[in-house]
Design an enzyme around this catalytic site. Structure first.
Site, short mmCIF file in Angstrom:
data_model
loop_
_atom_site.label_atom_id
_atom_site.label_comp_id
_atom_site.label_asym_id
_atom_site.label_seq_id
_atom_site.Cartn_x
_atom_site.Cartn_y
_atom_site.Cartn_z
N ASP A 1 54.92 112.96 104.50
CA ASP A 1 54.51 112.08 105.60
C ASP A 1 55.28 110.76 105.53
O ASP A 1 55.77 110.35 104.47
CB ASP A 1 53.01 111.78 105.52
CG ASP A 1 52.17 113.01 105.82
OD1 ASP A 1 52.70 113.97 106.40
OD2 ASP A 1 50.98 113.01 105.45
N LYS A 2 55.35 110.09 106.66
CA LYS A 2 56.08 108.82 106.75
C LYS A 2 55.58 107.81 105.70
O LYS A 2 56.38 107.12 105.07
CB LYS A 2 55.90 108.24 108.16
CG LYS A 2 56.51 106.87 108.37
CD LYS A 2 56.20 106.35 109.77
CE LYS A 2 56.66 104.91 109.94
NZ LYS A 2 56.34 104.39 111.29
#
Length: 373
Positions: A160-161
């Site tokens: 995930d970012k």
């Protein structure tokens, strides 16, 4: 013999209105009295000294109206503000600069793979509003490592970012497919550390609840991953009964262990058996009731709002609730073990980022002696 351009100008002169002469200047066809690249007479006219002075004064007035961002006195708030600026800056940085930063953070490399320490706030893939991502930098990073004729690096999995830690890249397509297959067949051992709000009732266990993506119907309609359990508890007699399986639900299994707890928070070790989108965040928030610190998306279901923290945690962190929206996600991919063809294993380890360690210290959460080694 007249050129084609001359013939073109003669035709234009015949078609033009009386008094207008079309002439050629450095390859451009123009009307008499017209200025290059000007759309109107006002745009073409030069500014007088008085007009220029007025323009500068107006610009200064606008700068005065824009309030400067205040620097907080609290050192923790200053660090939070710094991380917000860094995350925004990552989206504007040049690919060459970003590739150099990733190269500096390489954890391991051999003839087949390159393992990087993924920084916070940097997305893996592009999308709406994304200016910089890891995928765009892979060709530049490959040239920095293996020369100008190097094949672009390939993604083997994703994070995930907001998640930090170990990320594996392959030097060629064949290696990428092989490692992706290892992830799909669950042969890769993954280990995460997470600071959570709240403490699970059991110190260790297994969360085996399918996950599905659903639309949240509220004043701000949006999509979230959520639980799709196969069993439910009857509110009347407390008995468990099986329910019909959701068609789009994906199998999701997570093993967890509580390493430390204090200040209404806990440090958890996580082993995702499967790899569903946002699996760890959903299992922690909706399965155990202990969302990841800084996970503003999954701390609520029906609304998009900052995470609400208990008073003890706010006091330890030196934060006010109104500033909790700036807390980063405290989820770190700390270890990854890849099996090799000769029955050997590549064990990859990554130290948590500074903000993660600072939060541990403030919340008085400690790693066991085994984990420290």
């Amino acid at each position: 013999r007249p050129s084609s351009v001359s013939l073109f100008l003669r035709v234009l002169n015949k078609m033009a209105a009386p008094g207008i002469v079309v002439r050629r200047i450095r390859g451009f066809a123009m009307k008499s009295g017209e200025r290059l690249f000007s759309h109107s007479q006002s745009a073409a006219a030069p500014l007088t000294a008085e007009q220029l002075a007025e323009k500068i004064r107006a610009k200064k007035q606008e700068q005065k109206k824009t309030p400067a961002q205040e620097v907080p006195k609290n050192p923790l708030l200053r660090r939070v503000q710094e991380y917000v600026r860094l995350t925004q800056h990552l989206q504007r940085v040049h690919p060459n600069v970003l590739a150099k930063a990733l190269k500096h953070g390489i954890l391991y490399q051999n003839k087949e793979i390159v393992v990087i320490n993924k920084p916070y706030g940097l997305p893996v893939h592009g999308g709406p509003g994304v200016k910089s991502c890891i995928t765009d930098v892979l060709p530049v990073l490959a040239k920095m490592l293996d020369g100008m004729n190097a094949e672009p690096l390939h993604l083997c999995h994703r994070l995930d970012k907001e998640t930090t830690g170990v990320m594996v890249l392959a030097r060629d397509q064949g290696t990428a497919h092989r490692i992706q297959e290892l992830f799909k067949t669950r042969q890769v051992e993954k280990k995460y550390w997470s600071i959570c709000v709240g403490v699970p009732e059991l110190t260790d266990g297994l969360v085996d609840i399918p996950i599905v993506e659903k639309e949240v119907e509220s004043h701000q309609s949006h999509f979230k991953m959520t639980l799709a359990p196969n069993y439910r508890i009857s509110p009347e007699d407390g008995k468990t009964f099986k329910v019909r399986k959701h068609r789009q639900a994906q199998v999701a299994v997570t093993r967890y262990r509580v390493l430390s707890s204090a200040s209404s928070c806990s440090l958890l070790e996580l082993h995702p058996v499967t790899g569903v989108k946002h699996q760890l965040r959903v299992h922690l928030a909706y399965g155990l009731g202990c969302p990841v610190l800084g996970d503003h998306k999954y701390s609520h279901w029906s609304k998009l709002a900052p995470q609400k923290l208990p008073g003890k945690a706010l006091k330890r962190l030196g934060l006010q609730q109104v500033k909790a929206r700036y807390l980063p996600l405290h989820l770190h991919a700390c270890e990854l073990t890849l099996p090799e063809e000769d029955e050997k294993k590549i064990h990859l380890v990554c130290r948590p980022p500074r903000f993660f360690l600072n939060s541990l210290k403030r919340l008085q959460l400690e790693f066991p002696e085994v984990e420290k080694k």
